[in-house]
Design an enzyme around this catalytic site. Structure first.
Site, PDB file in Angstrom:
ATOM      1  N   CYS A  26       4.586   3.413  -3.920  1.00 46.38           N
ATOM      2  CA  CYS A  26       4.249   4.401  -2.890  1.00 46.38           C
ATOM      3  C   CYS A  26       3.337   5.512  -3.394  1.00 46.38           C
ATOM      4  O   CYS A  26       2.963   6.404  -2.625  1.00 46.38           O
ATOM      5  CB  CYS A  26       5.534   5.024  -2.343  1.00 46.38           C
ATOM      6  SG  CYS A  26       6.670   3.812  -1.631  1.00 46.38           S
ATOM      7  N   HIS A  42       7.140  12.704  -0.482  1.00 48.67           N
ATOM      8  CA  HIS A  42       7.201  11.298  -0.096  1.00 48.67           C
ATOM      9  C   HIS A  42       8.567  11.072   0.529  1.00 48.67           C
ATOM     10  O   HIS A  42       9.596  11.416  -0.053  1.00 48.67           O
ATOM     11  CB  HIS A  42       7.016  10.414  -1.330  1.00 48.67           C
ATOM     12  CG  HIS A  42       7.436   8.994  -1.118  1.00 48.67           C
ATOM     13  ND1 HIS A  42       6.894   8.202  -0.130  1.00 48.67           N
ATOM     14  CD2 HIS A  42       8.364   8.226  -1.757  1.00 48.67           C
ATOM     15  CE1 HIS A  42       7.460   7.011  -0.170  1.00 48.67           C
ATOM     16  NE2 HIS A  42       8.358   6.998  -1.141  1.00 48.67           N
ATOM     17  N   GLU A  77       1.021  -1.406  -1.105  1.00 48.22           N
ATOM     18  CA  GLU A  77       1.855  -2.370  -1.811  1.00 48.22           C
ATOM     19  C   GLU A  77       2.177  -3.528  -0.877  1.00 48.22           C
ATOM     20  O   GLU A  77       3.099  -4.290  -1.132  1.00 48.22           O
ATOM     21  CB  GLU A  77       3.127  -1.722  -2.349  1.00 48.22           C
ATOM     22  CG  GLU A  77       3.972  -0.997  -1.329  1.00 48.22           C
ATOM     23  CD  GLU A  77       5.147  -0.266  -1.959  1.00 48.22           C
ATOM     24  OE1 GLU A  77       6.126  -0.940  -2.335  1.00 48.22           O
ATOM     25  OE2 GLU A  77       5.072   0.975  -2.085  1.00 48.22           O
TER      26      GLU A  77
END
Length: 388
Positions: free
Chosen positions: A111, A233, A79
């Protein structure tokens, strides 16, 4: 046929800021960052590194003469893209000396994109068993200085080779997805720093995890006791701990303690680097694989990927025999142990030195950067990527 992760590479630049010192400089108690957010160090990205160069520095560890001709697809999750048209994967193909006959594509969904790449790569190898796929996630997490998002910045890159008969992890069939059009985090085209609704995003993260975990359990008959570890994450490491605690009541005390213990191993590296965006989940996975004292072959790991905006996915992978032999442990520890601490003024100066979004020529501070691949600057509106 088993398909999964055969190699893993990691890179972050050689500079960092100490989070306790940053907290004091911001008139905060150090424990707010060290415990409340769960970070001890934060990578600082020089203007001589961007998503492309960091990806190249990570991938260079796992691409060599043995597999260069086998790789026929690059999937680049980011990103922090450097062009609205040209794929970052094209630059990466040239820098790594990969064949001109391969496919190269950039993927974007906050993400989550590296996970999307891994799942696409798995399907590609299932259809083409002799091929390998290079999947990378590279990002610079920027929220600005003197704001609530500052202690959750960072940056770096992860790279994996997906192949048949993988040496590290075999990815199980099936996964669980959940998507919703929400505004918890975004970066408009005119902005160099992200916008985020922090409390809302954290709430959505946990809800997406619970949704996808329950969905996977229902579809695949998975019991939480089947999992040796769960990795997440980690935009900041306390976030993963909050999600894990949300499902611990589903298991007994002994197994809950085991999952908590493995989680601590899985955030060792992330605590020292900060937020990698697309690569954060896979740095956490690497941290678990390197640091766990009880992980063995045939054991299953649950992986939760989240990309704001938002998309979540939960899937499971099985540890392979002698997996540690395929890890570049010395390279990883050298990257993290040989970094240089910046003072707060020098950190702020480096943060502000990023190449501006303009058509002007620009020369970076690349002479201070010892990385193999670096960004020398911009000339005639073209980024100048170099290899030492």
């Amino acid at each position: 046929m088993k398909v999964g992760i055969d190699k893993i590479g990691f890179y972050t630049p050689k500079w960092y800021v100490d989070m306790a010192k940053l907290a004091r400089a911001r008139n905060e108690e150090p424990d707010k960052y060290l415990i409340g957010i769960g970070q001890t160090k934060q990578a600082v990205i020089p203007n001589s590194q961007d998503a492309v160069t960091m990806a190249a520095n990570a991938a260079d560890q796992i691409v060599n003469d043995d597999n260069r001709k086998k790789i026929d697809l690059i999937l680049f999750g980011t990103e922090s893209g450097i062009d609205n048209s040209k794929s970052a994967a094209i630059y990466l193909q040239r820098l790594l000396g990969l064949p001109n006959t391969i496919q190269s594509v950039e993927l974007k969904q906050a993400c989550y994109a590296m996970t999307a790449g891994i799942q696409l790569a798995k399907d590609h190898v299932l259809a083409h068993p002799d091929s390998q796929v290079l999947v990378v996630g590279a990002d610079i997490a920027r929220y600005g200085l003197h704001n609530a998002g500052e202690p959750t910045q960072g940056g770096g890159a992860m790279a994996v080779v997906i192949s048949a008969n993988p040496r590290i992890l075999a990815i199980e069939n099936g996964s669980a997805h959940y998507v919703a059009d929400i505004m918890d985090f975004w970066r408009p085209l005119y902005a160099t720093e992200a916008l985020v609704d922090g409390k809302y995003s954290s709430k959505q993260y946990i809800e997406f995890f619970q949704q996808t975990f329950a969905q996977y359990q229902k579809q695949h008959g998975l019991e939480i006791s089947d999992l040796q570890a769960l990795v997440f994450h980690l935009p900041y490491t306390k976030m993963g701990l909050k999600a894990l605690r949300a499902i611990l009541p589903e298991t007994d005390e002994s197994h809950a303690n085991q999952l908590l213990r493995e989680f601590e191993y899985s955030r060792v590296f992330n605590r020292q680097v900060g937020n990698l965006y697309t690569g954060s989940l896979y740095l956490s996975l690497l941290s678990l694989l390197v640091n766990s004292e009880s992980l063995n072959e045939t054991q299953k790991i649950g992986l939760f990927s989240y990309g704001s905006g938002a998309e979540g996915e939960f899937y499971v992978a099985t540890v392979q025999l002698n997996y540690k032999q395929a890890l570049h442990e010395s390279t990883i520890t050298n990257i993290l142990s040989n970094r240089e601490e910046l003072s707060i003024p020098d950190y702020e100066k480096m943060f502000k030195s990023q190449m501006p979004l303009s058509d002007a020529d620009f020369v970076t501070d690349y002479e201070k950067d010892s990385a193999k691949f670096y960004l020398a600057g911009q000339k005639d509106q073209q980024r100048q990527y170099q290899k030492r």
